[in-house]
Motif scaffolding. Sequence first.
Motif, mmCIF file in Angstrom:
data_model
loop_
_atom_site.group_PDB
_atom_site.id
_atom_site.type_symbol
_atom_site.label_atom_id
_atom_site.label_comp_id
_atom_site.label_asym_id
_atom_site.label_seq_id
_atom_site.Cartn_x
_atom_site.Cartn_y
_atom_site.Cartn_z
ATOM 1 N N GLU A 191 11.755 -0.170 -23.308
ATOM 2 C CA GLU A 191 10.427 0.228 -22.863
ATOM 3 C C GLU A 191 10.526 1.122 -21.639
ATOM 4 O O GLU A 191 11.384 0.916 -20.768
ATOM 5 C CB GLU A 191 9.570 -0.999 -22.530
ATOM 6 C CG GLU A 191 9.247 -1.866 -23.726
ATOM 7 C CD GLU A 191 8.267 -2.995 -23.380
ATOM 8 O OE1 GLU A 191 8.056 -3.249 -22.162
ATOM 9 O OE2 GLU A 191 7.729 -3.608 -24.316
ATOM 10 N N LEU A 192 9.632 2.105 -21.578
ATOM 11 C CA LEU A 192 9.519 3.002 -20.435
ATOM 12 C C LEU A 192 8.095 2.916 -19.899
ATOM 13 O O LEU A 192 7.137 2.854 -20.679
ATOM 14 C CB LEU A 192 9.838 4.443 -20.844
ATOM 15 C CG LEU A 192 11.251 4.684 -21.392
ATOM 16 C CD1 LEU A 192 11.349 6.076 -22.004
ATOM 17 C CD2 LEU A 192 12.287 4.507 -20.301
ATOM 18 N N GLN A 193 7.966 2.907 -18.581
ATOM 19 C CA GLN A 193 6.653 2.908 -17.946
ATOM 20 C C GLN A 193 6.331 4.346 -17.529
ATOM 21 O O GLN A 193 7.071 4.935 -16.743
ATOM 22 C CB GLN A 193 6.633 1.983 -16.719
ATOM 23 C CG GLN A 193 7.174 0.586 -16.978
ATOM 24 C CD GLN A 193 6.425 -0.168 -18.051
ATOM 25 O OE1 GLN A 193 5.204 -0.085 -18.138
ATOM 26 N NE2 GLN A 193 7.153 -0.903 -18.880
ATOM 27 N N ILE A 194 5.242 4.884 -18.066
ATOM 28 C CA ILE A 194 4.876 6.275 -17.798
ATOM 29 C C ILE A 194 3.529 6.310 -17.079
ATOM 30 O O ILE A 194 2.573 5.667 -17.514
ATOM 31 C CB ILE A 194 4.785 7.107 -19.101
ATOM 32 C CG1 ILE A 194 6.024 6.885 -19.975
ATOM 33 C CG2 ILE A 194 4.591 8.576 -18.767
ATOM 34 C CD1 ILE A 194 7.315 7.330 -19.360
ATOM 35 N N ASP A 195 3.468 7.064 -15.997
ATOM 36 C CA ASP A 195 2.257 7.158 -15.174
ATOM 37 C C ASP A 195 1.986 8.631 -14.882
ATOM 38 O O ASP A 195 2.785 9.293 -14.210
ATOM 39 C CB ASP A 195 2.470 6.380 -13.867
ATOM 40 C CG ASP A 195 1.255 6.406 -12.948
ATOM 41 O OD1 ASP A 195 0.190 6.921 -13.366
ATOM 42 O OD2 ASP A 195 1.374 5.921 -11.816
ATOM 43 N N TRP A 196 0.873 9.147 -15.403
ATOM 44 C CA TRP A 196 0.459 10.523 -15.122
ATOM 45 C C TRP A 196 -0.469 10.461 -13.911
ATOM 46 O O TRP A 196 -1.655 10.182 -14.032
ATOM 47 C CB TRP A 196 -0.231 11.131 -16.329
ATOM 48 C CG TRP A 196 -0.566 12.592 -16.205
ATOM 49 C CD1 TRP A 196 -0.177 13.442 -15.212
ATOM 50 C CD2 TRP A 196 -1.358 13.359 -17.102
ATOM 51 N NE1 TRP A 196 -0.675 14.708 -15.438
ATOM 52 C CE2 TRP A 196 -1.403 14.689 -16.592
ATOM 53 C CE3 TRP A 196 -2.024 13.075 -18.293
ATOM 54 C CZ2 TRP A 196 -2.109 15.712 -17.233
ATOM 55 C CZ3 TRP A 196 -2.721 14.090 -18.934
ATOM 56 C CH2 TRP A 196 -2.758 15.392 -18.399
ATOM 57 N N ASP A 197 0.108 10.661 -12.749
ATOM 58 C CA ASP A 197 -0.604 10.454 -11.493
ATOM 59 C C ASP A 197 -1.730 11.478 -11.318
ATOM 60 O O ASP A 197 -1.486 12.688 -11.337
ATOM 61 C CB ASP A 197 0.376 10.555 -10.322
ATOM 62 C CG ASP A 197 -0.269 10.206 -8.998
ATOM 63 O OD1 ASP A 197 -0.547 9.020 -8.771
ATOM 64 O OD2 ASP A 197 -0.511 11.142 -8.208
ATOM 65 N N GLN A 198 -2.940 10.990 -11.135
ATOM 66 C CA GLN A 198 -4.093 11.874 -11.051
ATOM 67 C C GLN A 198 -4.098 12.694 -9.764
ATOM 68 O O GLN A 198 -4.502 13.855 -9.758
ATOM 69 C CB GLN A 198 -5.390 11.071 -11.165
ATOM 70 C CG GLN A 198 -6.624 11.931 -11.381
ATOM 71 C CD GLN A 198 -7.729 11.158 -12.067
ATOM 72 O OE1 GLN A 198 -7.709 9.933 -12.127
ATOM 73 N NE2 GLN A 198 -8.723 11.865 -12.586
ATOM 74 N N ALA A 199 -3.614 12.123 -8.684
ATOM 75 C CA ALA A 199 -3.655 12.807 -7.393
ATOM 76 C C ALA A 199 -2.701 13.992 -7.346
ATOM 77 O O ALA A 199 -3.035 15.054 -6.825
ATOM 78 C CB ALA A 199 -3.339 11.819 -6.273
#
Length: 276
Positions: free
Chosen positions: A248-256
């Motif tokens: 599993e990979l944790q992916i976060d498209w940071d809005q800031a």
Amino acid sequence: MATPYIRMNGAGNDFVVVNALETAFRPTQEQARTLGNKATGPGFDQIIGIEPSDGADAFMRVWNSDGGMVETCGNALRCVGWLLLQSTGRDAVTIDTLGGLTTARRAGPDQVTVDMGRPRLRWDEIPLAEEMQTYGIELQVGPIDDPVVHTPGAVSMGNPHVVFFTDRLDDGFVRGTGSLIEHHPLFPEGVNVGFAHVLAPDRIRLRVWERGAGLTKACGTGACAALVAATRRGLTGRRATVEVDGGELQIDWDQATDHVLMTGPVETEGTGTLSL
């Protein structure tokens, strides 16, 4: 001359990593292809050279198992980042690639977070052969009136990706469709082909046919591309767990910042030597 290497994997993505900081390592396409074949070499999804860099802690060069050099590899960035973090004792390092500069940070025991940068979403950034919007490009597989998959999202994470949304994830379908699309004329540099099944607003099951490597257990840039493509379609939020064959990979498209952050595991499997 024998060249030492470390075998590593990132969520199952299989790498041979060579320290080229002091001694240059530049295999020809034929040599890389020979090394990548388990019948004639150690075998790998990608072979990685860690080279000196003027503007970063190191430069990462990537060859696929077909011998072709590519821009970057997300899971390899975590592995190279881990090696540099261990050798320097620092909490963050910078790595340059043909796809751009990135930062790797410690995220726990044998876990690394890589800042994959801003996703490139314009047609000419991916690149495509003709101008079109990229959240759903004009591409389909199967009969015109009843396509099997269609209208994938297109994203560059330093390398080109298309992402089809489907629950068809069996080996035969992924291999057949992926190999068909990889060299489609719409993609002048070839393309990595993702098949994403959105299980929940924060969970995606993903398989990827990698350009030049085929079906692999994981693709870090592919996981990032899948989350970006799904978010643009309103199928997920900006943060999700992406399930790949190797973990599993944790992916976060940071809005800031508009940057995509990828967190996942690193494993060292052993060492060996190469002969060119």
